[in-house]
Every structure is written in structure tokens, then in C-alpha cells.
Design an enzyme around this catalytic site. Structure first.
Site: not given
Ligand code: DGJ
Length: 694
Positions: A446, A514
Site C-alpha cells: 500500500d 477503496d
Molecule cells: C488503504 C487501502 O486501499 C485499504 O484497502 C486498506 O488496506 C487501508 N489502506 C489500510 O490502512
């Protein structure tokens, strides 16, 4: 015939792909100039086009306007510069001197030097089917400042009009397709954030305004880069449109000198006939065959814990989810954020990559073993490039983050960016990631904020961090993969903030957004799929009401949308009802039956996302087709049109193994498939069609 030929007497190179040809030549002054890009032409025909530049009839334009292969600044060139240099004595103009060429295995290298200064320029052209990859290499015997170094300038044919397709977006609303006529002058698509970005994606497609999903010529240019980038379309009154692009950040200079060459990322160009649908299928085929590291693989069904637990991660909680996931047919269990350091919220712990012992008293091993014991692979979330100021790492190394000494350190998401261009930071990250990769089968990598105060006190060439940070991330990914051949990686940046051809070359899938709301996803997936294939498009089924949008959608619809990509589950499945669990089990099994077609097949967008009506996509792989149709809202007594399919054999018959109905290919193509969507809002179907062997 596909390949590269050199026409010596014309100083011309002709590069022919499966269905297209690209040609360039050297002008009298040794400048590499564009000759042709379009449908396949034999070299003998390309010869007819040579020297057909406009006569020089006014004193205000250079006759080479808009046809430079890499529009260099200087002299009488006034086009958008693709290559801008500043020599030590202040000279800014570049003068090309051709030196040599080299052709091997579909790769053409053209070597040039500046006529006076010790600067060498190599232009690379590599054929990958119909995609032409281009990039630029610069090296210098003395220090030269390079203000802009694009990978390539692409000259389009002179059209009556030009239309641009591209995507825009923002967090949780990525990849929204935009299509509109090109403005005269310059249009810049860019990211200045140090990452690819949610708000734009580094590709553009160009047509003359008449292309449709099924018909017309489409030119596309995409950049393989995950840092800051820019793509400029220039449309001049003289009629041409060019697309020039590469990595780069406004005001940031590359310093090239002895032992410090500069190689740009790849800019890939593709010409297709057959409309936007054919263009996307050709891009997908290219990504599967030449970009993704393990293209032949089928991606497993994964479970991810993020929406179920947030930061409230415990061993018992993860185990309960893992048991449920395994029972549903999940193949890869991924524990998300919250397992390490003091990371019990987004305020602390990022950077402290040791397991939180109050949550996992005996470390990760018991969970990993249990997940393996349940027959699943184990994946884990990491965000290596980031640190919370409230962390042991930051307290020990406050100088590791991007910063300027007399400026505040801007926090976004309560975190700062680590400077991976620093070898000590990259070595630290390698050390713990390498250890983790010994335990985990899969990393979700991430990256949750863009750069700010991108300084590097003490470093003579601070500008280099804009390129070197991304290069260091690439190097780390490459090294981890090489040392752990079984390791698979998902690229994520707060959802789809780091999706591009550069990251796809070193990861296996991407976290698309997300936003897991199935209705919003239809639009996001539509934009994503213009260039990138379903094989890499991670899509989860989550809970009602949705975590981000608060909308409730029936489980079947949520599944059907996610099944059009790499299916995952991301809800709190421990709370799901028996009925939902039973449906989920059935649909996971169904996905496994069709996933080869979805992940490796050709995508046909039958109907684009609409608020009122049916949205549909189809995948075809050899003798199998799968159709996904979705209707958001139903209106009483509204007629339903049959869905015309694509990509089938008109001479064949197809069996729907679920209903037992047979259809002739010709009818499905000419008339369409009756959908028989169930009554009510949020109706959806997945229809399998197998060619009947005679
Ligand atoms: C952003 C990601 O896109 C989410 O899926 C998740 O992993 C969060 N970060 C966790 O902090």
C-alpha cells in the site's frame, strides 16, 4: 511481414507489427523524424511517403513542426519540447548528429550525439506484437541539466478533428472515462504527486471523433511509470496532433553526467482498427503477454480483512475469518493493516514492522500455520514507504522522511513519506520485507499519501529523489520477487492510486479502488478496463451497507460485479447469514468455473454503465464465453432488449449449460441474447455459453 527493416538509401526504418506499421527516418540535418503510423504498410509503400513534408512557405514555422521523433528544444523548433537540455555554458539548443543503429530481436536502437557537446542520445524502439515500446537514454561526458526528458513523442496522422479519451478520478472514485475533442494548443495530463495518482492515469487514446466501441481507428499512448509523470497533447493550427510524455516533475531537473546516465521509462504506443473495444483488447493482450510477470497464472480468490476489522486485528478474529473464508472456497487469506507495532489506529506505529505481541502473543506463525492448514495461502498488508510520526522508526530516524530543514513536514493521513532514494532507507525496507516474504505468500503493498516537501538535506542532487524513489521501489519489488519466486504482490495506493504499466511489470494484481460499492464499481471497472486487463483487477464482495457509500445492494449483484475481475471477499463474513454464506459458496464455486475466461479472455463491453438500463460485459476465451449483465433499476412494463453479443463464431452453436438452451452464434451476434433478468432493482445475471463441438 512483422519485424524491423532499414531502408539504407532513404535513411528510414520501418517497424511492422501484426497489423500496424510505424516508420521514421533521418532528416537532412540528422534529426529523427516521423514518417508513418497506422495500418500495416509494406516498406516499399512507406518509401512513397518519404520527404512529403510541407513546403517551407512562411518565416514563422519550422518545416519539421510536429514530426520530430523526440521534439528537442532549440533552433527553430517551437513545438512542445520533449527533450530540453542546459549545457554548462548556458546553451539550451540541441543539435542531433546521427551515429549508428542496431537492430536485434525486434529492438531498434538509434544512437545520436550532440554536434558539439559530449551528450549522447539513444532512441529505443521495441516491437511487442502491435504495441511499440519506446524510450530514451541519455549519457554525457560532462554535466548537463536535463529539464525535460520524455520517453517519446508520438505524431498522429492529420485528421479532420481529434478526440481524446482518458480517465480522471479521485480517492474511491477512480478511473472515470472521459471522452472529448482535443483543444488547440497543449493539454497536459499529469501527476505531480510522486505516485501515479487517483486523479489521472498515464495513458491517452486518440481518434478522429468517429470511433465507437466496435468501429474506427484508435491510437493509444501509455506510460510505464509509477512516479510523477506528464503526457502532453499538442494540437497545432498546421493540423497535427502529437502526444509526448514521460516521467518528470515541473521545476525538477535531471543531472546527467559522467557515470550518471538517464534512462526514461517505456512509453507504449498502439494503433488499432475496430474501435475502442479492439483497442482495449489489444492493450490487455499486451499487458498479459509482455508486462505481467506471471501472465499464465490464474489469480486465486482472496479474502481481505480490512472492511471486516479495520484496525481491530486480533489472532482470534483473523482465525475466525480465515475459517469462514476457507469454508467459502477462498484460496488466499490476506490480513490487512493493524497487525504490527502500535498500529491500533491510523495515528501510530507505521514504520515499526514487528508483530504486535499483545495481538499476536506468539508472533504470526500460529495464524500463518492455521491459514495454511485450512488450505489457503497467507497474505499480509504492508506500507513500506510510509511512517507515522508517532513511531519508533521516526523517533530514531527523523531525517529519513522527505523534508526541507526550514519547512513544516506536512502530514496527510497522519503520515510522512520515507525517502526510498536513500540507500540506507531502501536497505532497511529490504531487510524486514525480505524476512516477511519468508513467511507470507502474498504482499498487499500500500502507499497512502503523495509526496510533500520533497527535499533531501545533505544530498547534492536532491531532485533525483523524484525518479530514484520510484526506481528504488521497483528495485525492491524486483529483488523480493527474485529471491522469493513464489511471492505474489498486489499494488495498492489508497485503492487505485498506483496502477500503471510500470507497477504491473512487477506485481500480480492491483487494488482497483477503496470503493467496493458494486454500482460505483461498474463505472470504475469500465474506466480501468480501457487499458488494463481483468486478470489484474482485484474486486471484493463486501457488506451491506457499504463501508464507503452506505448503499445496500443484494449479494448476488455484488458478486456478479466482482466476478468480472479477480474475485475477492472483503466483508465481515463471520456475521453473514446462513443464506448469504450458502449463496457466497455457490458463487465462489461458479467463479472458479469461469475465471479462466474472465482472467485470460477477451473483453467485450456490450453496454457501458448506465443509471437506467442494462450494463453488460462479455469475456471470450477459445470456445467459452461468459456474459455479465446488470440492471440497476427496473421500471414497470419496460421492454427489455435482447443483448447483442460479440466475439463469437457465427457458424457455431452455443450451449448455456445452466438453462440447457442452445443459441446459434449468428443469432447471438445479429439479434442478441434474451436476458430474462429477474424482477426488481439490482437485477443481474451471469450467463455461460459453451461452443458445441460437432
Ligand atoms: C488503504 C487501502 O486501499 C485499504 O484497502 C486498506 O488496506 C487501508 N489502506 C489500510 O490502512
Amino acid at each position: 511481414m512483422a519485424g524491423i527493416s532499414f531502408l539504407d538509401e532513404h535513411r528510414t526504418w520501418v517497424l511492422t507489427g501484426e497489423t500496424s506499421t510505424y516508420a521514421l527516418r533521418l532528416g537532412e540535418d540528422d534529426v529523427p523524424v516521423h514518417v508513418y503510423w497506422g495500418p500495416a504498410l509494406p516498406a516499399t509503400a512507406v518509401v512513397e511517403l518519404i520527404g512529403k513534408t510541407l513546403p517551407w512557405w512562411d518565416g514563422f514555422n519550422d518545416p519539421g513542426e510536429g514530426v520530430d521523433e523526440l521534439a528537442a528544444d532549440g533552433g527553430t523548433r517551437y513545438w512542445t519540447p520533449a527533450l530540453q537540455v542546459r549545457f554548462a555554458d548556458g546553451t539550451r539548443a540541441l543539435e542531433w548528429r546521427y551515429e549508428s543503429h542496431h537492430i536485434a530481436a525486434g529492438h531498434l536502437r538509434l544512437s545520436f550525439a550532440d554536434r558539439h557537446y559530449p551528450l549522447r542520445i539513444t532512441l529505443h524502439y521495441r516491437l511487442r506484437g502491435d504495441v511499440l515500446e519506446r524510450w530514451t537514454e541519455l549519457s554525457a561526458g560532462t554535466d548537463v541539466e536535463v529539464v525535460r526528458a520524455d520517453s517519446a513523442t508520438w505524431a498522429l496522422p492529420i485528421f479532420e478533428d481529434y478526440r481524446l479519451s482518458h480517465v480522471t478520478g479521485r480517492w474511491a472514485a477512480e478511473t472515470r472515462l472521459q471522452r472529448g475533442f482535443a483543444h488547440h494548443g497543449e493539454t497536459v495530463f499529469a501527476s505531480r504527486r510522486g505516485i501515479t495518482g487517483h486523479h489521472a492515469n498515464p495513458w491517452v487514446m486518440v481518434d478522429d471523433g468517429t470511433a465507437t466501441e466496435r468501429h474506427g481507428e484508435v491510437y493509444g499512448v501509455a506510460l510505464a511509470w509509477s512516479g510523477s509523470w506528464r503526457l502532453t497533447t499538442t494540437r497545432a493550427s498546421t493540423g497535427r496532433l502529437t502526444v509526448s510524455g514521460g516521467f518528470g516533475q515541473d521545476g525538477v531537473v535531471h543531472r546527467v553526467g559522467p557515470g550518471r546516465p538517464l534512462t526514461t521509462p517505456v512509453s507504449a504506443g498502439l494503433y488499432t482498427a475496430g474501435g475502442f473495444g479492439a483497442a482495449s483488447r489489444a492493450w490487455h493482450a499486451y499487458v498479459r503477454a509482455h508486462v505481467l510477470p506471471h501472465p499464465g497464472e490464474l489469480r486465486p480468490v482472496l479474502y481481505n480483512s480490512w472492511e471486516a476489522t479495520g484496525f481491530d486485528v486480533t489472532e482470534a478474529g483473523q482465525l475466525a475469518l480465515a475459517e469462514r473464508a476457507a469454508a467459502l472456497g477462498v484460496e488466499l487469506f490476506v490480513m490487512d493493516d493493524g497487525w504490527f507495532g502500535a498500529r491500533t489506529g491510523d495515528h501510530a506505529g507505521l514504520g515499526d514492522w514487528h508483530v504486535n505481541r499483545s495481538r499476536f502473543p506468539d508472533g504470526l506463525k500460529p495464524l500463518v500455520d492455521a491459514v495454511h492448514g485450512l488450505g489457503m495461502q497467507f497474505g499480509i498488508w504492508v506500507e513500506p514507504e510510509m511512517v507515522n510520526p508517532d513511531s519508533d522508526l521516526y523517533r530514531a530516524h527523523p531525517d529519513w522522511v522527505l523534508h526541507h530543514p526550514h519547512r513544516r513536514r506536512s502530514e496527510l493521513q497522519r503520515q510522512l513519506v520515507l525517502n526510498f532514494a536513500r540507500p540506507d532507507v531502501a536497505a532497511w525496507a529490504h531487510e524486514w520485507l525480505d524476512r516477511l516474504a519468508g513467511t507470507a505468500d502474498f504482499l498487499k503493498w500500500d502507499m497512502n499519501r503523495p509526496f510533500s516537501e520533497a527535499g533531501w538535506p545533505g544530498e547534492a542532487d536532491q531532485d533525483r529523489l523524484w525518479v530514484d524513489h520510484t526506481r528504488a521501489v521497483y528495485a525492491l519489488l524486483d529483488r523480493l520477487r527474485a529471491d522469493h519466486p513464489g511471492l505474489r504482490i498486489e499494488s495498492c495506493a489508497g485503492g487505485g492510486g498506483r496502477i500503471d504499466l510500470g507497477v504491473l511489470a512487477r506485481t500480480d494484481q492491483v487494488w482497483t479502488s477503496d470503493n467496493t460499492d458494486a454500482l460505483d464499481r461498474l463505472r470504475i471497472q469500465h474506466g480501468y478496463g480501457q487499458l488494463y486487463p481483468a486478470r489484474a483487477m482485484s474486486a471484493w464482495v463486501t457488506d451491506n451497507p457499504n463501508f464507503v457509500t452506505a448503499r445496500s445492494i443484494p449479494l448476488g449483484f455484488r458478486f456478479h460485479v466482482a466476478m468480472a475481475g479477480v474475485l475477492g471477499l472483503g466483508g465481515d463474513i463471520v456475521q453473514w447469514s446462513e443464506d448469504d454464506l450458502a449463496l457466497a459458496r455457490e458463487l465462489v464455486a461458479r467463479y472458479k468455473n469461469i475465471r479462466a475466461v474472465v482472467q485470460h479472455g477477451a473483453l467485450y463491453r456490450l453496454r457501458p454503465p448506465v443509471d437506467d438500463g442494462v450494463t453488460a460485459v462479455q469475456y471470450v476465451l477459445a470456445d467459452r464465453a461468459v456474459v455479465f449483465a446488470y440492471r440497476q433499476s427496473a421500471h414497470f412494463n419496460a421492454p427489455e432488449r435482447p443483448l447483442r453479443l460479440d466475439g463469437l463464431d457465427p457458424a457455431a452453436k452455443y450451449l448455456d449449460p445452466d438453462s440447457g438452451r442452445t443459441h446459434s452464434g449468428a443469432v447471438l451476434l445479429a439479434h442478441g441474447l434474451p436476458l430474462d433478468l429477474p424482477a426488481g432493482d439490482f437485477a443481474s445475471v451471469v450467463i455461460r455459453l459453451d461452443r458445441i463441438k460437432i
